[in-house]
Design an enzyme around this catalytic site. Sequence first.
Site, PDB file in Angstrom:
ATOM      1  N   GLN A 104     -40.286-104.190 -18.601  1.00 13.60           N
ATOM      2  CA  GLN A 104     -41.636-103.649 -18.200  1.00 13.60           C
ATOM      3  C   GLN A 104     -42.804-104.477 -18.439  1.00 13.60           C
ATOM      4  N   TYR A 174     -53.504 -98.464 -17.933  1.00 14.95           N
ATOM      5  CA  TYR A 174     -53.559 -99.556 -18.771  1.00 14.95           C
ATOM      6  C   TYR A 174     -54.714-100.773 -17.654  1.00 14.95           C
ATOM      7  N   GLY A 320     -36.454 -89.581 -17.001  1.00  7.77           N
ATOM      8  CA  GLY A 320     -36.939 -90.127 -18.370  1.00  7.77           C
ATOM      9  C   GLY A 320     -36.515 -89.309 -19.536  1.00  7.77           C
ATOM     10  N   ARG A 321     -37.192 -88.324 -19.948  1.00  9.59           N
ATOM     11  CA  ARG A 321     -36.912 -87.658 -21.423  1.00  9.59           C
ATOM     12  C   ARG A 321     -35.515 -87.084 -21.122  1.00  9.59           C
ATOM     13  N   CYS A 344     -33.241 -81.420 -21.268  1.00 11.15           N
ATOM     14  CA  CYS A 344     -34.773 -81.634 -21.879  1.00 11.15           C
ATOM     15  C   CYS A 344     -35.488 -80.218 -21.948  1.00 11.15           C
ATOM     16  N   CYS A 364     -35.936 -87.280 -30.307  1.00  8.99           N
ATOM     17  CA  CYS A 364     -35.934 -86.178 -29.185  1.00  8.99           C
ATOM     18  C   CYS A 364     -35.654 -84.774 -30.182  1.00  8.99           C
ATOM     19  N   ALA A 395     -30.973 -74.486 -36.953  1.00  3.83           N
ATOM     20  CA  ALA A 395     -30.576 -75.352 -38.037  1.00  3.83           C
ATOM     21  C   ALA A 395     -28.873 -75.441 -38.224  1.00  3.83           C
ATOM     22  N   GLU A 414     -23.328 -65.189 -38.617  1.00  2.68           N
ATOM     23  CA  GLU A 414     -24.844 -64.952 -38.142  1.00  2.68           C
ATOM     24  C   GLU A 414     -25.023 -63.180 -38.356  1.00  2.68           C
ATOM     25  N   GLN A 422     -34.563 -67.603 -34.430  1.00  2.00           N
ATOM     26  CA  GLN A 422     -36.031 -67.430 -33.629  1.00  2.00           C
ATOM     27  C   GLN A 422     -36.287 -67.757 -32.274  1.00  2.00           C
TER      28      GLN A 422
HETATM   29  C1  FAD Z   1     -41.990 -66.687 -30.964  1.00  2.00           C
HETATM   30  C2  FAD Z   1     -41.614 -68.010 -31.445  1.00  2.00           C
HETATM   31  C3  FAD Z   1     -41.962 -69.356 -31.019  1.00  2.00           C
HETATM   32  C4  FAD Z   1     -41.641 -70.365 -31.449  1.00  2.00           C
HETATM   33  N1  FAD Z   1     -41.801 -71.634 -30.509  1.00  2.00           N
HETATM   34  C5  FAD Z   1     -41.431 -72.720 -30.892  1.00  2.00           C
HETATM   35  C6  FAD Z   1     -41.615 -73.854 -30.183  1.00  2.00           C
HETATM   36  O1  FAD Z   1     -41.851 -73.829 -29.182  1.00  2.00           O
HETATM   37  N2  FAD Z   1     -41.205 -75.217 -30.822  1.00  2.00           N
HETATM   38  C7  FAD Z   1     -40.782 -75.424 -32.099  1.00  2.00           C
HETATM   39  O2  FAD Z   1     -40.683 -76.360 -32.428  1.00  2.00           O
HETATM   40  N3  FAD Z   1     -40.772 -74.399 -32.993  1.00  2.00           N
HETATM   41  C8  FAD Z   1     -40.999 -72.928 -32.453  1.00  2.00           C
HETATM   42  N4  FAD Z   1     -40.735 -71.889 -33.148  1.00  2.00           N
HETATM   43  C9  FAD Z   1     -40.273 -72.033 -34.593  1.00  2.00           C
HETATM   44  C10 FAD Z   1     -38.630 -72.283 -34.622  1.00  2.00           C
HETATM   45  O3  FAD Z   1     -38.039 -71.237 -33.784  1.00  2.00           O
HETATM   46  C11 FAD Z   1     -38.169 -72.319 -35.848  1.00  2.00           C
HETATM   47  O4  FAD Z   1     -38.808 -73.434 -36.678  1.00  2.00           O
HETATM   48  C12 FAD Z   1     -36.687 -72.607 -35.787  1.00  2.00           C
HETATM   49  O5  FAD Z   1     -36.111 -71.569 -35.113  1.00  2.00           O
HETATM   50  C13 FAD Z   1     -36.013 -72.657 -37.334  1.00  2.00           C
HETATM   51  O6  FAD Z   1     -34.631 -72.612 -37.031  1.00  2.00           O
HETATM   52  P1  FAD Z   1     -33.951 -72.284 -38.255  1.00  2.00           P
HETATM   53  O7  FAD Z   1     -32.336 -72.341 -37.913  1.00  2.00           O
HETATM   54  O8  FAD Z   1     -34.189 -73.042 -39.476  1.00  2.00           O
HETATM   55  O9  FAD Z   1     -34.012 -70.875 -38.512  1.00  2.00           O
HETATM   56  P2  FAD Z   1     -34.078 -69.556 -37.642  1.00  2.00           P
HETATM   57  O10 FAD Z   1     -34.167 -69.782 -36.308  1.00  2.00           O
HETATM   58  O11 FAD Z   1     -34.839 -68.595 -38.350  1.00  2.00           O
HETATM   59  O12 FAD Z   1     -32.509 -68.776 -37.704  1.00  2.00           O
HETATM   60  C14 FAD Z   1     -32.067 -68.601 -39.071  1.00  2.00           C
HETATM   61  C15 FAD Z   1     -30.891 -67.502 -38.395  1.00  2.00           C
HETATM   62  O13 FAD Z   1     -30.270 -67.157 -40.008  1.00  2.00           O
HETATM   63  C16 FAD Z   1     -29.766 -65.825 -39.707  1.00  2.00           C
HETATM   64  N5  FAD Z   1     -29.585 -65.305 -40.989  1.00  2.00           N
HETATM   65  C17 FAD Z   1     -30.386 -65.094 -42.186  1.00  2.00           C
HETATM   66  N6  FAD Z   1     -29.873 -64.764 -43.244  1.00  2.00           N
HETATM   67  C18 FAD Z   1     -28.473 -64.407 -42.900  1.00  2.00           C
HETATM   68  C19 FAD Z   1     -27.341 -64.113 -43.491  1.00  2.00           C
HETATM   69  N7  FAD Z   1     -27.585 -63.744 -45.056  1.00  2.00           N
HETATM   70  N8  FAD Z   1     -26.277 -64.154 -43.068  1.00  2.00           N
HETATM   71  C20 FAD Z   1     -26.073 -64.465 -41.925  1.00  2.00           C
HETATM   72  N9  FAD Z   1     -27.176 -64.718 -40.976  1.00  2.00           N
HETATM   73  C21 FAD Z   1     -28.451 -65.195 -41.689  1.00  2.00           C
HETATM   74  C22 FAD Z   1     -30.795 -65.086 -39.134  1.00  2.00           C
HETATM   75  O14 FAD Z   1     -30.645 -63.989 -38.311  1.00  2.00           O
HETATM   76  C23 FAD Z   1     -31.442 -66.095 -38.036  1.00  2.00           C
HETATM   77  O15 FAD Z   1     -30.567 -66.168 -36.872  1.00  2.00           O
HETATM   78  C24 FAD Z   1     -40.944 -70.662 -32.637  1.00  2.00           C
HETATM   79  C25 FAD Z   1     -40.714 -69.312 -33.429  1.00  2.00           C
HETATM   80  C26 FAD Z   1     -40.995 -68.392 -32.817  1.00  2.00           C
HETATM   81  C27 FAD Z   1     -41.106 -66.996 -33.462  1.00  2.00           C
HETATM   82  C1  FMN Z   2     -41.894 -91.411 -25.289  1.00  4.64           C
HETATM   83  C2  FMN Z   2     -42.339 -91.795 -24.131  1.00  4.64           C
HETATM   84  C3  FMN Z   2     -42.671 -92.958 -24.002  1.00  4.64           C
HETATM   85  C4  FMN Z   2     -43.076 -93.504 -22.433  1.00  4.64           C
HETATM   86  N1  FMN Z   2     -43.391 -94.991 -22.328  1.00  4.64           N
HETATM   87  C5  FMN Z   2     -43.651 -95.044 -21.357  1.00  4.64           C
HETATM   88  C6  FMN Z   2     -44.007 -96.870 -21.211  1.00  4.64           C
HETATM   89  O1  FMN Z   2     -43.486 -97.596 -21.994  1.00  4.64           O
HETATM   90  N2  FMN Z   2     -44.024 -97.387 -20.081  1.00  4.64           N
HETATM   91  C7  FMN Z   2     -44.289 -96.417 -18.755  1.00  4.64           C
HETATM   92  O2  FMN Z   2     -44.730 -96.866 -17.661  1.00  4.64           O
HETATM   93  N3  FMN Z   2     -43.834 -95.237 -18.915  1.00  4.64           N
HETATM   94  C8  FMN Z   2     -43.694 -94.583 -20.240  1.00  4.64           C
HETATM   95  N4  FMN Z   2     -43.551 -93.017 -20.277  1.00  4.64           N
HETATM   96  C9  FMN Z   2     -43.462 -92.466 -19.033  1.00  4.64           C
HETATM   97  C10 FMN Z   2     -41.926 -92.485 -18.625  1.00  4.64           C
HETATM   98  O3  FMN Z   2     -41.535 -93.413 -18.204  1.00  4.64           O
HETATM   99  C11 FMN Z   2     -41.906 -91.071 -17.347  1.00  4.64           C
HETATM  100  O4  FMN Z   2     -42.839 -91.686 -16.372  1.00  4.64           O
HETATM  101  C12 FMN Z   2     -42.404 -89.667 -17.928  1.00  4.64           C
HETATM  102  O5  FMN Z   2     -41.762 -89.615 -19.139  1.00  4.64           O
HETATM  103  C13 FMN Z   2     -42.142 -88.675 -16.822  1.00  4.64           C
HETATM  104  O6  FMN Z   2     -40.525 -89.015 -16.492  1.00  4.64           O
HETATM  105  P1  FMN Z   2     -39.759 -87.382 -16.948  1.00  4.64           P
HETATM  106  O7  FMN Z   2     -40.266 -86.327 -16.776  1.00  4.64           O
HETATM  107  O8  FMN Z   2     -38.418 -87.762 -16.430  1.00  4.64           O
HETATM  108  O9  FMN Z   2     -39.585 -87.774 -18.621  1.00  4.64           O
HETATM  109  C14 FMN Z   2     -43.191 -92.799 -21.682  1.00  4.64           C
HETATM  110  C15 FMN Z   2     -42.681 -91.430 -21.737  1.00  4.64           C
HETATM  111  C16 FMN Z   2     -42.191 -90.835 -22.739  1.00  4.64           C
HETATM  112  C17 FMN Z   2     -41.664 -89.529 -23.034  1.00  4.64           C
HETATM  113  S1  SF4 Z   3     -38.510 -84.341 -27.410  1.00  4.82           S
HETATM  114 FE1  SF4 Z   3     -36.606 -84.175 -26.323  1.00  4.82          FE
HETATM  115  S2  SF4 Z   3     -36.606 -82.243 -25.413  1.00  4.82           S
HETATM  116 FE2  SF4 Z   3     -38.516 -82.666 -25.910  1.00  4.82          FE
HETATM  117  S3  SF4 Z   3     -39.388 -83.585 -24.121  1.00  4.82           S
HETATM  118 FE3  SF4 Z   3     -38.828 -85.311 -25.552  1.00  4.82          FE
HETATM  119  S4  SF4 Z   3     -36.773 -85.876 -24.789  1.00  4.82           S
HETATM  120 FE4  SF4 Z   3     -37.402 -83.604 -23.995  1.00  4.82          FE
END
Ligand code: FAD
Ligand code: FMN
Ligand code: SF4
Length: 643
Positions: A104, A174, A320-321, A344, A364, A395, A414, A422
């Site tokens: 590109q 661009y 893409g992604r 994704c 990702c 995790a 669990e 969560q």
């Molecule tokens: C409503 C909501 C929306 C969110 N949205 C996003 C988002 O869009 N993007 C994002 O990046 N993050 C989001 N998060 C945060 C994300 O979910 C957490 O960062 C992630 O789940 C952490 O993962 P974890 O595995 O470390 O812990 P957790 O998800 O908390 O999992 C821990 C697990 O351990 C279990 N456990 C605990 N103690 C014990 C034990 N003694 N024995 C057995 N099991 C046990 C629990 O029951 C739980 O199932 C969101 C959180 C919430 C609440």
């Molecule tokens: C991390 C990332 C970097 C990107 N960089 C470029 C790039 O270098 N040139 C470009 O034309 N588009 C770039 N794009 C756009 C993608 O080519 C694509 O058009 C976009 O992600 C939408 O497609 P998707 O929904 O299938 O991911 C980028 C997208 C992502 C997620």
């Molecule tokens: S981080 Fe991974 S799951 Fe999230 S949009 Fe990008 S490619 Fe998709």
Amino acid sequence: MSETLKHLFSPVAINTLKLKNRAVMPPMGTGYGNKDGTVNERLIRYLERRARGGVGLVITEVCAIDSRGKGFPTEIGAWSDEHIPGLASLAAAVKSAGAAIALQLHHAGRETVKDFIGAMPEAPSDLPSAILNQPCEAMSLERIREVIGAYAEAAGRAREAGFDAVEIHGAHGYLIGQFLSPFSNRRTDEYGGSGENRARFAIKVLRAVRAKVGVDYPVIIRVSSDELIRDGYDLSYMKWLAPRLVEAGADALHVSLGVYSTPGNLTIASSDMEEGFNLFRAREIKELVNVPVIGVGRIIDPRMADAAIARGDADLISFGRQLLTDPDTLVKAQEGRYDDIRWCLSCNQGCIDRLNFEMRSATCTINPDCGFEYRLTDEKAPASKRVWVIGAGPAGLSAAIAAAGRGHSVTVFERDEEPGGQLVSASRPPHKEGLAKWTRWAARTAEKAGVKLRFGEAVTGEMIATEKPEAVVLASGADSAAPAIPGIDGPGVREARDVLIGKAKMESPAVVLGAGYVGMETADFLMAQGASVTVLDMSQSPPVPPYTAHGYWLHRRLRKGGRLLLGAKVTSIDGGAVRYEMEGKAYSEPAAMVVTALGARSERALEEACAASGVPCVVVGDAVEPRRLIEAVHEGAKAGREL
Ligand SMILES: Cc1cc2nc3c(=O)[nH]c(=O)nc-3n(C[C@H](O)[C@H](O)[C@H](O)COP(=O)(O)OP(=O)(O)OC[C@H]3O[C@@H](n4cnc5c(N)ncnc54)[C@H](O)[C@@H]3O)c2cc1C
Ligand SMILES: Cc1cc2nc3c(=O)[nH]c(=O)nc-3n(C[C@H](O)[C@H](O)[C@H](O)COP(=O)(O)O)c2cc1C
Ligand code: SF4
């Protein structure tokens, strides 16, 4: 082969280049390159891995045709012959993995900063970028001629390095897009003003490239079909332009969308947009040209791609992604193994937002291998250990999959009756169902790898002392926490996660305390059920940034259907009302339901129990401190790999 995918898996040609199928990996910037623009092992192994997954054509990320055109410090380049050997290794690796490869060709114009390029950014006019707001200078006619020549020279180097094609980046605002757009091009010479004048630069670039590479060499051009900004160009202009681009030498059109300042970042759309939302624009352009058209934009499922080709929306489809998340998507789909595909999330957290807002290389969120292919091995551990993973959240599941891959005997405990942690509640708000899909994928993948999943079993210190596992991964996550506000334990006050999983019935009006993601998404969830919602937060600026794609849509929906009050300090909850102070004044907000989304507290008590029993323990994810999915998945996988 799955009969349903016969369109996607049929061959197609771009000029003389015959592609084995119609699946394209579109360009995606990674930040893996070297600062001098050369290619390295990391980038090669990452793209080679995608090629092995069955895609017909891989298009590299942006590659600068001039050092002044770099959009970020580690952008690869083709402005010097010194770049050719590295580019040749990249092309050879992708080709031997079974895909064709295009380079590109890119010049960022004003969408860069002085520090990255060691000079003033250049553009058609000296208008700063709407997002970066950096000064830039208008290009002279002589400089325009030079830059057109640089595109041609770079294309020649691509050909010399063994690339099967080049793609000219004319999209996303661009340099070429800046010339096309009345928003950024205010020139009064032959390169500005009328639509024809604004197109002159793109046309001359195409002609120069064509003259350099010859008639047989495939030249693709990527365009934004609509800028979707005020004063920008729209689809009708691109429909006028498309046949002219073909006439000037384009062998295919890659129909993308938007520029940096398009509201809601539709170029790299979040899950708030429908899958395949941009295909109709590809179709309108395809009807006007006699060369292949590549459709793109949240096309995740190969079945959707196949249907789009069958309908005549596009001739090829870019994934893409989805290929960052699962590089084997196409192979799995071809074999009908849809349950094995890791889908994704369109969350942007680990890829573009990390690159753009955290200034870190892309990966990702849910594929911890993405970008680390160069240092991963399939090696088994010297001895198989009895590993306990505590918690089946993201995790824990990621740790279990990686540890089983190392040959360990892994049991996940669990305390709840289902996996996800969560994510069970996080997957309930509108457009977040992808998180539940990921949980299903992870639990299934763990089981297929031989992991034992034991639900409804809370691990205790005594269990660890008695059964002495050889290693523990403590992935016990975080629980909700709330400050001591008077009335917070009263009736009608519910925690956001309980609301999301249906433990608490929706009442209206609802007041949500906390405008972080949990609060905003819970408000979104309640509004979708018809509640009238007010969100209160004591911070002065929104904790969810409105400049990310998902953040934009969350704020927009809340503006339409509810209210967000910032700088509001809650003082008490009582008698169906929330009392708060704002700018020194006291207020009261009626509430049939109060929802708390005020933070979380790590649960890591079992770390001490492990230490007391002499059991090695690694703490991962939210158990370390409450954070995000990406940290949970990546730390879990790392812990599992290192056992
Ligand atoms: C409503 C909501 C929306 C969110 N949205 C996003 C988002 O869009 N993007 C994002 O990046 N993050 C989001 N998060 C945060 C994300 O979910 C957490 O960062 C992630 O789940 C952490 O993962 P974890 O595995 O470390 O812990 P957790 O998800 O908390 O999992 C821990 C697990 O351990 C279990 N456990 C605990 N103690 C014990 C034990 N003694 N024995 C057995 N099991 C046990 C629990 O029951 C739980 O199932 C969101 C959180 C919430 C609440
Ligand atoms: C991390 C990332 C970097 C990107 N960089 C470029 C790039 O270098 N040139 C470009 O034309 N588009 C770039 N794009 C756009 C993608 O080519 C694509 O058009 C976009 O992600 C939408 O497609 P998707 O929904 O299938 O991911 C980028 C997208 C992502 C997620
Ligand atoms: S981080 Fe991974 S799951 Fe999230 S949009 Fe990008 S490619 Fe998709």
